[in-house]
Structures are given as structure tokens and as C-alpha cells.
Design a protein around this motif. Structure first.
Motif, PDB file in Angstrom:
ATOM      1  N   THR A  77      -3.030  35.737  11.095  1.00 55.17           N
ATOM      2  CA  THR A  77      -3.588  35.321  10.127  1.00 55.17           C
ATOM      3  C   THR A  77      -3.320  33.702  10.899  1.00 55.17           C
ATOM      4  O   THR A  77      -2.667  33.529  10.965  1.00 55.17           O
ATOM      5  N   THR A  78      -4.757  33.055  10.558  1.00 54.53           N
ATOM      6  CA  THR A  78      -4.921  31.769  10.984  1.00 54.53           C
ATOM      7  C   THR A  78      -4.696  31.017   9.695  1.00 54.53           C
ATOM      8  O   THR A  78      -5.791  31.080   9.022  1.00 54.53           O
ATOM      9  N   HIS A  79      -4.405  29.746   9.870  1.00 51.91           N
ATOM     10  CA  HIS A  79      -4.218  28.553   8.101  1.00 51.91           C
ATOM     11  C   HIS A  79      -5.683  27.656   8.662  1.00 51.91           C
ATOM     12  O   HIS A  79      -5.585  27.423   9.660  1.00 51.91           O
ATOM     13  N   HIS A  80      -6.528  27.656   7.537  1.00 50.03           N
ATOM     14  CA  HIS A  80      -7.126  26.334   8.147  1.00 50.03           C
ATOM     15  C   HIS A  80      -7.398  25.211   7.387  1.00 50.03           C
ATOM     16  O   HIS A  80      -6.495  24.908   6.307  1.00 50.03           O
ATOM     17  N   GLN A  81      -7.417  23.792   7.907  1.00 48.37           N
ATOM     18  CA  GLN A  81      -8.014  22.569   7.312  1.00 48.37           C
ATOM     19  C   GLN A  81      -9.125  22.638   7.225  1.00 48.37           C
ATOM     20  O   GLN A  81      -8.155  21.624   8.577  1.00 48.37           O
ATOM     21  N   ASP A  82     -10.031  22.211   7.228  1.00 48.74           N
ATOM     22  CA  ASP A  82     -10.771  21.138   6.687  1.00 48.74           C
ATOM     23  C   ASP A  82     -11.000  20.037   5.781  1.00 48.74           C
ATOM     24  O   ASP A  82     -10.662  20.005   5.121  1.00 48.74           O
TER      25      ASP A  82
ATOM     26  N   SER B 158       0.709  -1.430   0.289  1.00 52.67           N
ATOM     27  CA  SER B 158      -0.270   0.004  -0.151  1.00 52.67           C
ATOM     28  C   SER B 158       1.336   1.456  -0.071  1.00 52.67           C
ATOM     29  O   SER B 158       2.296   1.324   0.390  1.00 52.67           O
ATOM     30  N   MET B 159      -0.008   2.195  -0.246  1.00 55.14           N
ATOM     31  CA  MET B 159       1.400   3.559  -0.374  1.00 55.14           C
ATOM     32  C   MET B 159       0.259   4.610  -0.558  1.00 55.14           C
ATOM     33  O   MET B 159      -0.967   4.912  -0.275  1.00 55.14           O
ATOM     34  N   THR B 160       0.707   6.432  -0.338  1.00 56.03           N
ATOM     35  CA  THR B 160      -0.836   6.771   0.103  1.00 56.03           C
ATOM     36  C   THR B 160      -0.005   8.419  -0.232  1.00 56.03           C
ATOM     37  O   THR B 160       1.297   8.633  -0.258  1.00 56.03           O
ATOM     38  N   ARG B 161      -0.262   8.930  -0.894  1.00 56.58           N
ATOM     39  CA  ARG B 161       0.649  10.604  -1.649  1.00 56.58           C
ATOM     40  C   ARG B 161      -0.478  11.617  -1.507  1.00 56.58           C
ATOM     41  O   ARG B 161      -1.822  11.315  -1.235  1.00 56.58           O
ATOM     42  N   ILE B 162       0.073  13.062  -1.426  1.00 55.06           N
ATOM     43  CA  ILE B 162      -1.076  14.205  -1.692  1.00 55.06           C
ATOM     44  C   ILE B 162      -1.134  14.105  -2.449  1.00 55.06           C
ATOM     45  O   ILE B 162       0.319  15.005  -3.600  1.00 55.06           O
ATOM     46  N   LEU B 163      -2.594  14.595  -3.489  1.00 54.83           N
ATOM     47  CA  LEU B 163      -2.448  15.015  -4.460  1.00 54.83           C
ATOM     48  C   LEU B 163      -3.136  16.066  -4.456  1.00 54.83           C
ATOM     49  O   LEU B 163      -4.318  16.675  -3.864  1.00 54.83           O
ATOM     50  N   PRO B 164      -2.499  17.025  -5.628  1.00 56.25           N
ATOM     51  CA  PRO B 164      -3.020  18.177  -5.840  1.00 56.25           C
ATOM     52  C   PRO B 164      -4.882  18.209  -6.723  1.00 56.25           C
ATOM     53  O   PRO B 164      -5.189  16.939  -7.351  1.00 56.25           O
ATOM     54  N   GLY B 165      -6.122  18.585  -5.592  1.00 57.57           N
ATOM     55  CA  GLY B 165      -7.507  18.788  -6.316  1.00 57.57           C
ATOM     56  C   GLY B 165      -7.407  19.628  -7.226  1.00 57.57           C
ATOM     57  O   GLY B 165      -6.311  20.335  -8.137  1.00 57.57           O
ATOM     58  N   GLU B 166      -8.741  19.805  -8.033  1.00 55.43           N
ATOM     59  CA  GLU B 166      -9.255  21.040  -8.717  1.00 55.43           C
ATOM     60  C   GLU B 166      -9.162  22.450  -7.866  1.00 55.43           C
ATOM     61  O   GLU B 166      -9.289  22.287  -7.269  1.00 55.43           O
ATOM     62  N   ALA B 167      -9.336  23.331  -8.958  1.00 55.38           N
ATOM     63  CA  ALA B 167      -9.110  24.244  -8.370  1.00 55.38           C
ATOM     64  C   ALA B 167     -10.153  24.838  -7.533  1.00 55.38           C
ATOM     65  O   ALA B 167     -11.700  24.488  -7.796  1.00 55.38           O
ATOM     66  N   GLY B 168     -10.003  25.541  -6.262  1.00 57.80           N
ATOM     67  CA  GLY B 168     -11.272  26.414  -5.750  1.00 57.80           C
ATOM     68  C   GLY B 168     -10.990  27.676  -5.661  1.00 57.80           C
ATOM     69  O   GLY B 168     -10.317  28.246  -6.510  1.00 57.80           O
ATOM     70  N   PRO B 169     -11.683  28.212  -5.169  1.00 63.58           N
ATOM     71  CA  PRO B 169     -12.120  29.892  -4.571  1.00 63.58           C
ATOM     72  C   PRO B 169     -10.806  30.066  -4.102  1.00 63.58           C
ATOM     73  O   PRO B 169     -10.053  29.394  -4.048  1.00 63.58           O
ATOM     74  N   THR B 170     -10.684  31.426  -4.893  1.00 65.80           N
ATOM     75  CA  THR B 170      -9.600  32.391  -4.493  1.00 65.80           C
ATOM     76  C   THR B 170      -9.465  32.551  -3.326  1.00 65.80           C
ATOM     77  O   THR B 170     -10.319  32.198  -2.279  1.00 65.80           O
ATOM     78  N   GLY B 171      -7.670  31.551  -2.312  1.00 63.09           N
ATOM     79  CA  GLY B 171      -7.566  31.934  -1.183  1.00 63.09           C
ATOM     80  C   GLY B 171      -7.480  30.099  -0.921  1.00 63.09           C
ATOM     81  O   GLY B 171      -7.461  30.378   0.069  1.00 63.09           O
ATOM     82  N   HIS B 172      -8.461  29.084  -1.518  1.00 63.85           N
ATOM     83  CA  HIS B 172      -8.527  28.377  -1.346  1.00 63.85           C
ATOM     84  C   HIS B 172      -7.632  26.579  -1.994  1.00 63.85           C
ATOM     85  O   HIS B 172      -7.896  27.271  -3.290  1.00 63.85           O
ATOM     86  N   THR B 173      -7.146  25.669  -1.654  1.00 71.20           N
ATOM     87  CA  THR B 173      -6.359  24.907  -2.670  1.00 71.20           C
ATOM     88  C   THR B 173      -7.115  23.339  -2.034  1.00 71.20           C
ATOM     89  O   THR B 173      -7.072  23.285  -1.002  1.00 71.20           O
ATOM     90  N   TYR B 174      -7.091  23.122  -2.735  1.00 65.85           N
ATOM     91  CA  TYR B 174      -7.857  21.726  -1.963  1.00 65.85           C
ATOM     92  C   TYR B 174      -6.990  20.661  -2.711  1.00 65.85           C
ATOM     93  O   TYR B 174      -6.182  20.452  -4.156  1.00 65.85           O
ATOM     94  N   THR B 175      -6.836  19.722  -2.252  1.00 67.60           N
ATOM     95  CA  THR B 175      -5.493  18.355  -2.069  1.00 67.60           C
ATOM     96  C   THR B 175      -6.210  17.248  -1.612  1.00 67.60           C
ATOM     97  O   THR B 175      -7.366  16.898  -0.214  1.00 67.60           O
TER      98      THR B 175
END
Length: 292
Positions: free
Chosen positions: A220-225, A132-149
Motif C-alpha cells: 500500500t502506497t500513500h499519495h498526496q497530489d 500571518s498564520m497557516t492551518r490545514i482545513l478539511p475540504g469537500e467530500a471526495g470520491p471513495t478513498g480520497h480526502t481533500y484538504t
């Protein structure tokens, strides 16, 4: 003129008498070349025999889960990257085997051409792999200032047991007297027991920053939801999976008492993928047969 004819007749008679008195040498009768000619084996005709060998087999499981994960992740952003992962290793297996062959030769001077059907039963050519293996992959484009992974985990395993195979090949050889070196090539079909499984899961994160000003001081606070999750699994198994491929190799046959044959050969067989598993083997074997 009469005197010339008389002299010619006398000399002719003397020459014939001397020739009659000369020893009977083989070279004078054309028999000398018989001692220089080689004894040629007649390779033409049908033949049948049995064989025993030692096989080394490479079983490549690296892409075994691919078609399963492609289906589970179809039409998603994860399909292409996950489908390209090499999850499992390539294993090397050694085994013995035995079988039989039947064929027919046509001889044209020193050239021997033929066709042959060959069957081999393999003992315990089987292998298993899982990982098994785990990787972090980039997602689709989100709203301004948001990054999906996507934190994506792929697990899987596979096993293969090569039971037997048959080859249908043409060959060409050279008549060396009692021995014949030859080369061959043709088609192969194998029978295997195959199983595999795959599991895919992901956790989709939304990373963004918020800024709050308190007393003129900006903080400034970083969030990961976590905004989405998903998980799939798939299992496949086939008792008799047929594999098709090609074969090529070289060998040497030796004739004993005219009709009994001994042979040694090296054969390579490459099979097409079965359930995304690639199989190739090298067979080193000895055989004995009889030519009709």
C-alpha cells in the motif's frame, strides 16, 4: 364681673411692660435659622470652557481582515473557517489631548440637569499590527478513498489613528454649595485614519492510498497530489473614517467667585467597529470654564 376685667387689664399691662424690657435676641426675631442655612451656588445657565486630559485607548485589530477575507473567499468552503480566525492582537495606547465644552444647566432645588457638547483632539493615538498564520482545513467530500484538504495561509495587517471625537451628552448633578458632583451619558462620534490589508492563499491536496499486489504480497502506497491552488489580496485605506458610539462617566465641578468653574472628570467612550476594528477609550481630564 367688673373686678375680673380689672384684674385682667392689670396683668396684661404688667406683661407688656416686662416684654418691652427683655433683650433683643435674634432667636426671638426668627434670625437664628439664617445662621444655619447653607450658601447655595446658582448653577443655572449657559457655560463654556476648555480642558486637558490623559487618555488610555484599546484598539482591537483581531478581526480587522474579516470582511475582506469573507469577500475574497465568498461562496467557498473556506469562507466560514478563515473568517473566524483572530489574526491580529489588541493594542493599548496612551496619549494626551485637549478640547473645549459648552452646555446649559437647569436647576430644580438641589438637582441640576443639563446638556453639553464636548470636543477632544487627541495627540498621537495610533497603532499598527500585522501577522500571518497557516492551518490545514478539511475540504469537500471526495470520491471513495480520497480526502481533500486545504493548506490555507492568511496574512494581514491594519493601522488606526484616532484623530478626534465629539460627544453630545445629558448630565445630572447635585448642588453641594460651591461644588457639584455629576454623572453623564450620551452619544459619541469620532474621526479616524484607517488602513488594512489581507492576503489569502491555499494549496488543495488529494490524499489517497493505492494497493499493488506483487507475488502475492500487497503493498500500500500513500499519495498526496496537489490538485488546485489559489491566492488573493486586498487593500483598503480611508483618511477620514467616522465612528459612532456612546459615552458615560462621572465628574466634579467647583465654583470660584460664583461664575468661574473648575472640573475634573472620567469619561468612557465605546465606538462601533470601523473596518472590523474596535476602539474604546478612557479619558481622565481637568477643565476650567465660565458660567454666564
Amino acid at each position: 364681673m367688673r373686678r375680673l376685667w380689672l384684674v385682667a387689664v392689670v396683668f396684661g399691662s404688667v406683661s407688656a411692660a416686662h416684654a418691652a424690657d427683655m433683650p433683643d435676641l435674634p432667636v426671638l426675631r426668627g434670625g437664628f435659622t439664617d445662621g444655619l442655612s447653607k450658601t447655595t451656588q446658582n448653577w443655572d445657565g449657559f457655560y463654556v470652557g476648555g480642558q486637558f486630559g490623559f487618555a488610555t485607548t484599546d484598539i482591537d485589530f483581531s478581526r480587522a481582515p474579516k470582511s475582506m477575507t469573507d469577500f475574497m473567499l465568498r461562496n467557498s468552503i473556506l469562507q466560514a473557517p478563515v473568517g473566524g480566525w483572530s489574526l491580529l492582537p489588541k493594542n493599548h495606547v496612551q496619549s494626551t489631548g485637549f478640547g473645549a465644552f459648552v452646555g446649559k444647566n437647569w436647576q430644580f432645588y438641589d438637582a441640576v440637569m443639563g446638556v453639553e457638547a464636548n470636543y477632544t483632539y487627541l495627540q498621537d493615538v495610533s497603532s499598527t499590527a500585522s501577522d500571518s498564520m497557516t492551518r490545514i482545513l478539511p475540504g469537500e467530500a471526495g470520491p471513495t478513498g480520497h480526502t481533500y484538504t486545504y493548506v490555507t495561509t492568511l496574512g494581514g495587517g491594519a493601522s488606526l489613528k484616532l484623530k478626534d471625537y465629539a460627544t453630545f451628552r445629558g448630565r445630572i448633578g447635585w448642588d453641594g454649595g460651591d461644588f457639584m458632583p455629576y454623572a453623564f451619558g450620551g452619544l459619541a462620534i469620532g474621526r479616524a485614519e484607517v488602513s488594512r490589508f489581507a492576503t489569502v492563499s491555499y494549496v488543495k491536496h488529494d490524499d489517497y492510498d493505492t494497493t499493488v499486489s506483487v507475488g502475492g504480497i500487497a503493498t500500500t502506497t500513500h499519495h498526496q497530489d496537489t490538485i488546485d491552488t489559489g491566492a488573493w489580496s486586498s487593500v483598503e485605506q480611508r483618511t477620514n473614517a467616522f465612528m459612532y458610539g456612546w459615552t458615560a462617566g462621572i465628574g466634579l465641578e467647583y465654583a470660584i467667585c460664583g461664575n468661574f468653574l473648575l472640573r475634573g472628570e472620567w469619561e468612557h467612550v465605546g465606538f462601533s467597529d470601523v473596518k472590523n476594528i474596535k476602539v474604546g477609550l478612557n479619558n481622565f481630564r481637568l477643565g476650567a470654564g465660565y458660567k454666564f
